[in-house]
Design an enzyme around this catalytic site. Structure first.
Site, PDB file in Angstrom:
ATOM      1  CB  VAL A  68      23.525 -30.027 -12.280  1.00 45.82           C
ATOM      2  CG1 VAL A  68      23.059 -28.765 -11.432  1.00 45.82           C
ATOM      3  CG2 VAL A  68      24.951 -29.826 -12.659  1.00 45.82           C
ATOM      4  N   GLY A  69      21.043 -32.014 -11.677  1.00 45.69           N
ATOM      5  CA  GLY A  69      19.635 -32.198 -11.163  1.00 45.69           C
ATOM      6  C   GLY A  69      18.684 -30.775 -11.060  1.00 45.69           C
ATOM      7  CB  CYS A 127      12.021 -31.365 -17.067  1.00 45.75           C
ATOM      8  SG  CYS A 127      13.075 -29.808 -17.146  1.00 45.75           S
ATOM      9  CB  ILE A 190      21.310 -31.432 -29.162  1.00 50.35           C
ATOM     10  CG1 ILE A 190      22.984 -31.722 -29.225  1.00 50.35           C
ATOM     11  CG2 ILE A 190      21.113 -31.628 -30.530  1.00 50.35           C
ATOM     12  CD1 ILE A 190      23.644 -32.901 -29.408  1.00 50.35           C
ATOM     13  N   GLY A 243      26.665 -27.635 -28.550  1.00 51.20           N
ATOM     14  CA  GLY A 243      27.303 -29.155 -28.556  1.00 51.20           C
ATOM     15  C   GLY A 243      28.844 -29.283 -29.001  1.00 51.20           C
ATOM     16  N   GLY A 244      29.485 -28.816 -27.791  1.00 43.97           N
ATOM     17  CA  GLY A 244      30.963 -29.145 -28.123  1.00 43.97           C
ATOM     18  C   GLY A 244      31.662 -27.942 -28.842  1.00 43.97           C
TER      19      GLY A 244
HETATM   20  O1  RRO Z   1      20.506 -29.923 -14.240  1.00 49.22           O
HETATM   21  C1  RRO Z   1      20.853 -30.653 -14.839  1.00 49.22           C
HETATM   22  O2  RRO Z   1      21.645 -31.821 -14.571  1.00 49.22           O
HETATM   23  C2  RRO Z   1      20.819 -30.775 -16.282  1.00 49.22           C
HETATM   24  C3  RRO Z   1      19.740 -30.059 -17.184  1.00 49.22           C
HETATM   25 BR1  RRO Z   1      18.410 -29.477 -16.339  1.00 49.22          BR
HETATM   26  C4  RRO Z   1      19.876 -30.173 -18.613  1.00 49.22           C
HETATM   27  O3  RRO Z   1      18.970 -29.777 -19.175  1.00 49.22           O
HETATM   28  N1  RRO Z   1      20.883 -30.942 -19.198  1.00 49.22           N
HETATM   29  C5  RRO Z   1      21.776 -31.464 -18.429  1.00 49.22           C
HETATM   30  O4  RRO Z   1      23.020 -32.023 -19.094  1.00 49.22           O
HETATM   31  N2  RRO Z   1      21.966 -31.324 -16.871  1.00 49.22           N
END
Ligand code: RRO
Length: 313
Positions: A68-69, A127, A190, A243-244
């Site tokens: 997702v970013g 991050c 996690i 987690g799942g």
């Molecule tokens: O936004 C993401 O892509 C993202 C975040 Br911030 C995160 O902590 N964990 C994830 O799997 N995706």
């Protein structure tokens, strides 16, 4: 089902997992978000971000990948729009924060502390660190500890701080230890595992971001192992396990491994009512084993039997 965390009391231990329910509004059509222990928001940053280009999600056997970013509305919009809505519904709100510098994390903690209604802060340490070649803070005990020290130093004293850790490390206890030393009130275990999938027709990575975070039932044994190891090392530090988790039985597994709270994430994607269902199922599971209180089973798998717990079967 009451869950105590220092000065904080939640009505039950079931939460949304960060990133899987935005700020909770979309879930309200399926169940009352105020019935959950708390809503954990998608990570909020200082400024809005539109995230990565698509495709951002891919299905995998027993799980999914996301890149997702860090899409988020930014702290101003969150405080003006999302937080008031959640509070108006009577929900408790754990705000996940993300930053690219330690200063950004500390600034977010300050902003959230100036506002009434924040139940706790979850510090997303996965991050990219802009000051260290984009390496996620969560991969380095010392950097993770520095973020937590800055957040704990900036957050109001009565707002608990949880450090959310990555499983993509050799020794998660070392990272947990640095966060505990830096003053975290709890740990959230996690985040997703880094994965990848290839589009065979295009012969290219399927996700626009190439790599993605793996979540869902495929990672549950990894998450349970992390919760177990950290609980064994720090039996007095509260843990949010995720987690799942799909069912009440999965939630019970996390409690037994040592989590005091459980966050439901990927399961929301195909059952938007999953959080309220898991809560109901967990109540049934606890009743079936004769546990009067959820707190009584926390960490039981480690062999410590709390006084006064009468097993029925
Ligand atoms: O936004 C993401 O892509 C993202 C975040 Br911030 C995160 O902590 N964990 C994830 O799997 N995706």
């Amino acid at each position: 089902m009451t869950t105590k965390l220092g000065s904080l009391t939640l009505p039950n231990p079931v939460l949304t997992a960060s990133g899987c329910a935005a700020s909770g509004k979309e879930l309200q059509q399926f169940f009352d978000v105020a019935t959950l222990g708390a809503v954990v928001t998608k990570s909020i940053m200082m400024r809005p971000r539109s995230g990565r280009p698509t495709p951002r999600m891919a299905e995998t056997p027993s799980g999914m990948l996301n890149s997702v970013g860090l899409q988020n509305p930014g702290v101003d919009a969150f405080l003006q729009r999302d937080l008031p809505w959640l509070l108006s519904r009577g929900a408790r709100v754990i705000v996940s924060i993300a930053g690219q510098t330690i200063r950004e994390y500390a600034g977010l903690a300050t902003r959230l502390s100036d506002t009434a209604g924040v139940t706790a802060i979850e510090v997303n340490l996965s991050c990219p660190n802009a000051e260290a070649a984009g390496q996620p803070f969560a991969l380095d005990p010392q950097r993770a500890g520095s973020v937590i020290a800055a957040v704990r130093g900036s957050a109001r004293y009565d707002i608990p701080v949880f450090a959310k850790l990555s499983p993509d490390v050799t020794d998660i206890v070392a990272v947990a230890s640095a966060c505990v030393a830096a003053g975290t009130d709890g740990l959230s275990l996690i985040n997703t595992l880094l994965g990848m999938t290839i589009d065979l027709a295009a012969m290219r990575p399927l996700l626009a971001g190439q790599y993605g975070g793996l979540s869902g039932p495929a990672i549950r044994p990894v998450a349970v192992r992390c919760v177990w190891q950290v609980r064994a090392a720090f039996p007095d530090v509260p843990i949010i396990g995720s987690g799942g988790v799909r069912t009440g039985r999965d939630a019970l597994e996390f409690l037994l491994a040592g989590a005091s709270m459980i966050a439901v994430g990927t399961e929301i994607m195909h059952d938007p009512s999953a959080c309220s269902r898991v809560l109901r199922e967990l109540e049934e599971e606890l009743a079936a084993i004769g546990a009067d209180r959820a707190a009584d089973v926390v960490g039981q798998a480690h062999g410590r039997v709390p006084r006064g717990l009468a097993w029925r079967a």
